[in-house]
Structures are given as C-alpha cells and as structure tokens.
Design an enzyme around this catalytic site. Structure first.
Site, PDB file in Angstrom:
ATOM      1  N   LYS A 175       0.840  -1.215   0.000  1.00 53.80           N
ATOM      2  CA  LYS A 175       0.000   0.000   0.000  1.00 53.80           C
ATOM      3  C   LYS A 175       0.868   1.256   0.000  1.00 53.80           C
ATOM      4  O   LYS A 175       0.622   2.188  -0.752  1.00 53.80           O
ATOM      5  CB  LYS A 175      -0.920   0.032   1.236  1.00 53.80           C
ATOM      6  CG  LYS A 175      -1.886  -1.130   1.338  1.00 53.80           C
ATOM      7  CD  LYS A 175      -2.844  -0.965   2.508  1.00 53.80           C
ATOM      8  CE  LYS A 175      -2.192  -0.937   3.869  1.00 53.80           C
ATOM      9  NZ  LYS A 175      -1.555  -2.209   4.271  1.00 53.80           N
ATOM     10  N   ARG A 181      -9.227   0.336   8.954  1.00 55.94           N
ATOM     11  CA  ARG A 181      -8.827  -1.054   9.198  1.00 55.94           C
ATOM     12  C   ARG A 181      -9.974  -1.855   9.785  1.00 55.94           C
ATOM     13  O   ARG A 181      -9.883  -3.077   9.874  1.00 55.94           O
ATOM     14  CB  ARG A 181      -7.657  -1.081  10.185  1.00 55.94           C
ATOM     15  CG  ARG A 181      -6.282  -0.944   9.521  1.00 55.94           C
ATOM     16  CD  ARG A 181      -5.256  -0.754  10.606  1.00 55.94           C
ATOM     17  NE  ARG A 181      -3.982  -1.373  10.365  1.00 55.94           N
ATOM     18  CZ  ARG A 181      -2.951  -0.763   9.775  1.00 55.94           C
ATOM     19  NH1 ARG A 181      -3.092   0.451   9.302  1.00 55.94           N
ATOM     20  NH2 ARG A 181      -1.805  -1.381   9.647  1.00 55.94           N
TER      21      ARG A 181
HETATM   22  P1  AMP Z   1       1.149   0.447   9.065  1.00 58.13           P
HETATM   23  O1  AMP Z   1       2.291   1.354   8.811  1.00 58.13           O
HETATM   24  O2  AMP Z   1      -0.086   0.814   8.285  1.00 58.13           O
HETATM   25  O3  AMP Z   1       1.516  -1.013   8.906  1.00 58.13           O
HETATM   26  O4  AMP Z   1       0.738   0.626  10.612  1.00 58.13           O
HETATM   27  C1  AMP Z   1       1.650   0.337  11.633  1.00 58.13           C
HETATM   28  C2  AMP Z   1       0.904   0.237  12.961  1.00 58.13           C
HETATM   29  O5  AMP Z   1       0.287   1.502  13.258  1.00 58.13           O
HETATM   30  C3  AMP Z   1      -0.234  -0.765  13.001  1.00 58.13           C
HETATM   31  O6  AMP Z   1       0.219  -2.101  13.264  1.00 58.13           O
HETATM   32  C4  AMP Z   1      -1.092  -0.199  14.138  1.00 58.13           C
HETATM   33  O7  AMP Z   1      -0.505  -0.469  15.401  1.00 58.13           O
HETATM   34  C5  AMP Z   1      -0.975   1.314  13.900  1.00 58.13           C
HETATM   35  N1  AMP Z   1      -2.047   1.797  12.979  1.00 58.13           N
HETATM   36  C6  AMP Z   1      -1.877   2.292  11.723  1.00 58.13           C
HETATM   37  N2  AMP Z   1      -3.059   2.617  11.177  1.00 58.13           N
HETATM   38  C7  AMP Z   1      -4.004   2.323  12.122  1.00 58.13           C
HETATM   39  C8  AMP Z   1      -5.417   2.398  12.151  1.00 58.13           C
HETATM   40  N3  AMP Z   1      -6.132   2.807  11.083  1.00 58.13           N
HETATM   41  N4  AMP Z   1      -6.045   2.019  13.291  1.00 58.13           N
HETATM   42  C9  AMP Z   1      -5.371   1.588  14.360  1.00 58.13           C
HETATM   43  N5  AMP Z   1      -4.028   1.447  14.391  1.00 58.13           N
HETATM   44  C10 AMP Z   1      -3.342   1.818  13.278  1.00 58.13           C
END
Ligand code: AMP
Length: 215
Positions: free
Chosen positions: A13, A88
């Site tokens: 993404k 999410r």
């Molecule tokens: P990502 O970079 O999208 O993989 O996100 C890394 C971490 O940030 C995730 O594993 C969650 O702990 C937190 N996070 C990111 N986006 C969200 C969201 N929409 N809702 C809750 N936690 C989030």
C-alpha cells in the site's frame, strides 16, 4: 479523487501510494506514518501508541480518528487523497465516511490489494525503510546500491521494529479478523475493486492507474 488502499500489511500500500501520489499530484496519507512520526517526536499520542504498535495491535479508534480529522483540515486534500492504513475496521470505515461527509466529500474508489501470507512475510521481514524520505527497499528483492543508505536521498535505512516475523504474524491476524466486514461494506457501496498484489509493484501500479482513470 479520494482513493482508499486496503490490504494486509506488506501488500505494498505504501509503495503504491507514494507512486500514485507523484503520478496524480495528490497527498499520500498514511496513518502508520503519522503514528510513527508521533512516536519519534515523543508526543502524547506517540507515547500512547508506541507499545500498542510494537505488539502489532490497533491503536484505539478515537485516537486515530482525531489524528485523521486534524490531518484532513489541511487544504491540500481539496482535490483528493490517497489513504493508506485507514480504515482497518468497519467502525473506522463509518467514521471515515462521517468525517468526510462533514467536509462534503466522499470516498470515490477503494482498491483492495489481495496478497498471500508467504509473500507478506518475505516482503516485511526483509523490508528496509529510509529514515529521511520513507522510500522502501528490500534486502533481497530491491537492495540499495550502497548498503544501509537510500538510493534517492542517502538517508540511513532502518528496519521497522514491527517488521519481525512474530509481530508481522500478529498484524496479519489482526488484519484478517477485520477485513471481511470492510470488503462487504465497500462492495455494498459498489466502490471496491480487488487486485492481485502478489504481482510485481509496477504491474499493480498500472492496474490501479487504470481504475483511477475510470473514476
Ligand atoms: P502500518 O504502517 O499501516 O503497517 O501501521 C503500523 C501500525 O500503526 C499498526 O500495526 C497499528 O498499530 C498502527 N495503525 C496504523 N493505522 C491504524 C489504524 N487505522 N487504526 C489503528 N491502528 C493503526
């Protein structure tokens, strides 16, 4: 155009969003990036989120929603955005619709980057991220020209603390528990398109660009 990229961690993404952002001239908004910046800055939000993120769990809805609402107050979203990492959960999808409705805008297109577990584990456990510009590399598939340094800006590369196999598997489990309801929600709104994101990033980008051109 208001575009949402859905998909498991490691679906690509972030990579796709960065390229589309350049191609379409729209801001790339990643909730994970904003949260990591808060952790780095040691803000109140960052302090609350740090341990949760390291365990691969979801940061509470109200914190992420407030953070996103603030980000959407930036006028750079007037022509659209590419949203990565949000929503999410079904509840977050509804929150997103509410926040946007207040601004008299709505999501135009949702692209689901369907990816197999094996590909995800390999991609994430070998991923390297630039500390300066956020560009992604991979120890095997896309190594930097000089070890440890970004090809684009010479920033130092690092491995995200949640990109170890145990946390990746937890993140995947958390993701799978929620994704079915999200898919149903956006299918009912006739906004969802599913792509095979096991393919090469360039092929995936071409397909997303084609979908965007039809909006
Ligand atoms: P990502 O970079 O999208 O993989 O996100 C890394 C971490 O940030 C995730 O594993 C969650 O702990 C937190 N996070 C990111 N986006 C969200 C969201 N929409 N809702 C809750 N936690 C989030």
């Amino acid at each position: 155009m208001y575009l949402v990229l859905l998909g498991p961690p490691g679906a690509g993404k972030g990579t796709q969003a960065k390229r589309l952002s350049e191609e379409l001239g729209l801001p790339h908004i990643s909730t994970g990036d904003i949260l990591r910046q808060n952790v780095k800055d040691g803000s109140a939000l960052g302090k609350q989120a740090k341990d949760i993120m390291e365990k691969g769990l979801l940061v509470p809805d109200e914190l992420v929603a407030a953070m996103l609402d603030e980000r959407f107050s930036n006028p750079d979203i007037k022509n659209g955005f590419i949203l990565d990492g949000y929503p999410r959960t079904l509840s977050q999808a509804k929150t997103l619709d509410d926040i946007l409705a207040r601004k008299k805008i709505s999501v135009d297109l949702v692209v689901y980057l369907n990816t197999s577990d094996d590909v995800i584990i390999k991609r994430l456990t070998g991923r390297l991220v630039c500390s300066k510009c956020g560009a992604n590399f991979h120890v095997l598939n896309m190594p930097p020209k000089v070890a440890g340094l970004c090809d684009k800006c010479q920033g130092a590369l690092y491995q995200r603390s949640d990109d170890n196999e145990v946390t990746v598997r937890k993140r995947l489990e958390v993701y799978k528990n929620e994704v079915a309801s999200l898919i149903k929600y956006y299918n009912q709104q006739k906004k969802l398109h599913t792509l095979n994101a096991d393919l090469d990033a360039r092929q995936v980008l071409e397909q997303i660009s084609l979908l965007c051109a039809k909006v």
